[in-house]
Design a protein around this motif. Structure first.
Motif, short mmCIF file in Angstrom:
data_model
loop_
_atom_site.label_atom_id
_atom_site.label_comp_id
_atom_site.label_asym_id
_atom_site.label_seq_id
_atom_site.Cartn_x
_atom_site.Cartn_y
_atom_site.Cartn_z
N ILE A 1 -5.12 0.83 6.52
CA ILE A 1 -3.90 0.63 5.74
C ILE A 1 -4.16 0.85 4.25
CG2 ILE A 1 -4.23 -1.86 5.41
CD1 ILE A 1 -1.20 -2.20 5.77
N GLY A 2 -5.40 0.66 3.81
CA GLY A 2 -5.73 0.78 2.40
C GLY A 2 -6.37 2.10 2.00
N ASP B 1 0.97 3.29 -9.21
CA ASP B 1 1.12 2.38 -10.36
C ASP B 1 -0.16 1.60 -10.65
OD1 ASP B 1 3.74 3.17 -10.69
OD2 ASP B 1 4.58 1.50 -9.54
N LEU B 2 -1.10 1.60 -9.71
CA LEU B 2 -2.35 0.84 -9.88
C LEU B 2 -3.45 1.64 -10.57
CD1 LEU B 2 -2.57 -1.01 -6.43
CD2 LEU B 2 -2.11 -2.04 -8.66
N PHE C 1 0.82 -1.21 0.00
CA PHE C 1 0.00 0.00 0.00
C PHE C 1 0.86 1.26 0.00
CE2 PHE C 1 -2.47 -3.38 1.96
CZ PHE C 1 -3.65 -3.31 1.24
N SER C 2 2.12 1.13 -0.42
CA SER C 2 3.01 2.28 -0.46
C SER C 2 2.52 3.30 -1.49
CB SER C 2 4.43 1.84 -0.81
OG SER C 2 4.48 1.36 -2.15
N ASP D 1 4.54 -10.56 -9.30
CA ASP D 1 3.47 -9.58 -9.33
C ASP D 1 3.60 -8.62 -8.14
OD1 ASP D 1 2.22 -10.75 -11.59
OD2 ASP D 1 1.36 -12.31 -10.29
N LEU D 2 2.85 -7.52 -8.23
CA LEU D 2 2.89 -6.51 -7.18
C LEU D 2 1.58 -6.42 -6.42
CD1 LEU D 2 4.82 -3.63 -9.02
CD2 LEU D 2 5.71 -5.24 -7.34
N ASP D 3 0.75 -7.46 -6.51
CA ASP D 3 -0.50 -7.43 -5.77
C ASP D 3 -0.25 -7.73 -4.29
OD1 ASP D 3 -0.80 -10.49 -5.42
OD2 ASP D 3 -0.50 -10.24 -7.58
#
Length: 554
Positions: free
Chosen positions: A498-499, A189-190, A182-183, A324-326
């Motif tokens: 956090i999200g 990028d999402l 969650f940076s 992946d970055l998920d």
């Protein structure tokens, strides 16, 4: 909030009944078997009833009539004046929306950061009302507080024992391991992923309303916008969170969509029963009382799907597939979670990660239907800055972030109609708030919605939907409020959401796609928002039906 407070009453009752039953059972055994000549009643059952009745009466008199009025260290705090003799504010909270009462208390009861209100049998709860008190609870002494056990029991049924449920050192560990997902840079990028699903959802709605114009169909088609919001955010958390497309937008009847739809439609009473059953599962009573219910069955489905996703990801990694970055990939690469822990995290992010944003979208549509004149201004900004949906062109985070009115509407929705109106905590040790002694076991309520509508923090128009408060120099991130604790939709401190950046980003992308193309009006011009009872999040009872019209040229 009343569901949390009401459940606290259930939990308090259990905390009294169980020890009294044990001491009465032990006492009746001693007086009838060990010293039978000492006790005039020789029946074990009669002795138990007598001992229990005497103890219960003494505990009741002290706990309900003496302690809250003459002994409690909280008795000097200001409180509402319209308390019922034994039930405090219990009946008021049942009759009126929680946010109406807590907002009234925050705005009208003179206080220095704390307000006491009493519930059933005069059990005490403390309302935290100003930035200084909020900072102390959420940051300075954050780990003096935990979620009440019965509230955790409700949430853990469907969310597993992930980061939302974890407490203390375990929460610190989980948050540290999950933070890279969650940076700031990762969320930026999402945006293309969010935009792609927002476009797909908008096209699906377009197809639905165009189909309604066929002979024999209503024209234009009315849509339940809350259902579209849920499908869209479920797909987004699937791709961005698990690297898996659930295709809920194209296939609303898929297993996961149907499962969540069934769960979130449950009444408040059902959720209370589920919480109690979930506690029974951990006791020998599970062999006597059936604990299977719609929520526990749904949880099995969600856990099974989560475990399947984990296995698929393992196979991909073993084959040397791309990294992946998920969220799931990052959690697995950390090495800090077992497979069961990973499944818990997926359950948390699947449910909490899509449902809260779906409700924020629904509430934003509600706000813009109440003030339809704002839609044209929003649409003009979107169309002047973003490529038409008809073009196969992606967008960047910079493009969305540079739409000030869009972001103002999103912020104002989150402020005025906070998706999570209140959060409960219970002290795990003796502590203080602003110098007031708070005994261990005291429940507090952080009334996010009431703080967000505090006239002391937001001015006399605090209860009005006014996106312009977020416009102008220095106001884009503050709304003109002097304290960041004036905006409590994501809480603050180590237990903050956090999200939150993830949620804000997908919220803005979907709103841009929807209102770039559509005009929306209430299905019923006289529609009034009535919150669903017993829900942790602010959800319109019965959903939100709207009339959607496509505006040509985008």
């Amino acid at each position: 909030m009343s569901s949390i407070i009401g459940l606290r009453s259930v939990g308090s009752l259990l905390n009294v009944v169980v020890p009294l039953s044990l001491t009465s059972a032990l006492g009746s055994y001693v007086v009838t078997n060990v010293v039978p000549g000492f006790w005039p009643v020789q029946s074990l059952i009669a002795s138990f009833v007598w001992l229990y009745s005497v103890q219960f009466t003494l505990v009741f008199i002290y706990g309900v009539l003496i302690y809250p009025h003459l002994v409690s260290p909280l008795r000097h705090l200001p409180e509402p004046k319209d308390n019922a003799f034994l039930m405090g504010q219990f009946w008021n909270l049942l009759r009126k929306p929680d946010t109406e009462l807590t907002s009234k208390w925050v705005n009208e009861i003179p206080n220095e950061g704390l307000v006491r209100f009493r519930m059933s049998f005069n059990s005490e709860t403390v309302l935290v009302t100003n930035p200084a008190a909020l900072k102390e609870v959420l940051v300075t002494k954050n780990y003096d507080w935990e979620k009440p056990g019965i509230a955790r029991a409700i949430l853990s049924v469907l969310l597993g024992n992930g980061i939302l449920i974890a407490e203390g050192d375990e929460h610190k560990r989980q948050r540290k391991l999950l933070s890279p997902a969650f940076s700031f840079r990762h969320v930026k990028d999402l945006y293309p992923t969010f935009w792609g699903k927002a476009k797909q959802c908008t096209e699906a709605i377009t197809t639905a309303i165009n189909a309604s114009q066929l002979p024999g169909k209503d024209s234009p088609q009315f849509q339940m916008i809350n259902e579209w919001a849920s499908l869209c955010t479920l797909d987004i958390i699937g791709i961005a969170g698990m690297g898996h497309d659930f295709n809920a937008i194209l296939d609303p009847e898929n297993e996961l969509s149907r499962t969540y739809s069934a769960v979130f439609s449950q009444s408040g009473k059902t959720k209370v029963i589920v919480a109690i059953l979930n506690r029974i599962k951990r006791t020998p009573l599970r062999y006597i009382i059936p604990t299977e219910n719609v929520v526990s069955r749904a949880a099995k489905v969600v856990r099974r799907i989560s475990q399947q996703l984990i296995e698929e990801k393992k196979v991909n990694i073993a084959k040397g597939g791309p990294t992946d970055l998920d969220i799931l990939s990052i959690a697995m690469e950390s090495g800090g979670f077992s497979d069961d822990n990973l499944a818990d995290q997926l359950m948390t992010f699947l449910a909490a990660g899509h449902e809260t944003t779906a409700n924020a979208l629904t509430l934003a549509v509600y706000s813009l239907c109440k003030k339809p004149e704002l839609q044209s201004r929003l649409r003009d900004e979107i169309r002047s800055q973003l490529p038409p949906l008809s073009e196969d062109v992606g967008i960047t985070s910079t493009q969305i972030d540079h739409l000030p009115y869009l972001n103002a509407i999103c912020n104002e929705t989150l402020r005025l109609l906070s998706p999570v109106p209140a959060t409960g905590r219970i002290s795990v040790r003796d502590t203080t708030i602003l110098g007031t002694f708070i005994p261990k076991g005291t429940q507090i309520v952080i009334p996010s919605a009431a703080i967000n509508q505090s006239k002391h923090l937001w001015g006399d128009d605090a209860a009005e939907f006014n996106p312009d408060r977020w416009m102008g120099p220095g106001r884009a991130n503050t709304g003109g409020a002097e304290s960041n604790y004036a905006f409590m939709s994501f809480i603050h401190g180590p237990r903050s959401c956090i999200g939150k950046d993830f949620s804000r980003a997908e919220f803005a992308c979907v709103m841009a796609a929807w209102f770039g193309r559509f005009e929306m009006r209430f299905k019923d011009p006289a529609y009034k928002l009535i919150p669903a009872s017993g829900s942790v999040v602010l959800r319109p009872r019965g959903g939100l039906g709207v009339k959607i019209t496509q505006i040509d040229g985008w």
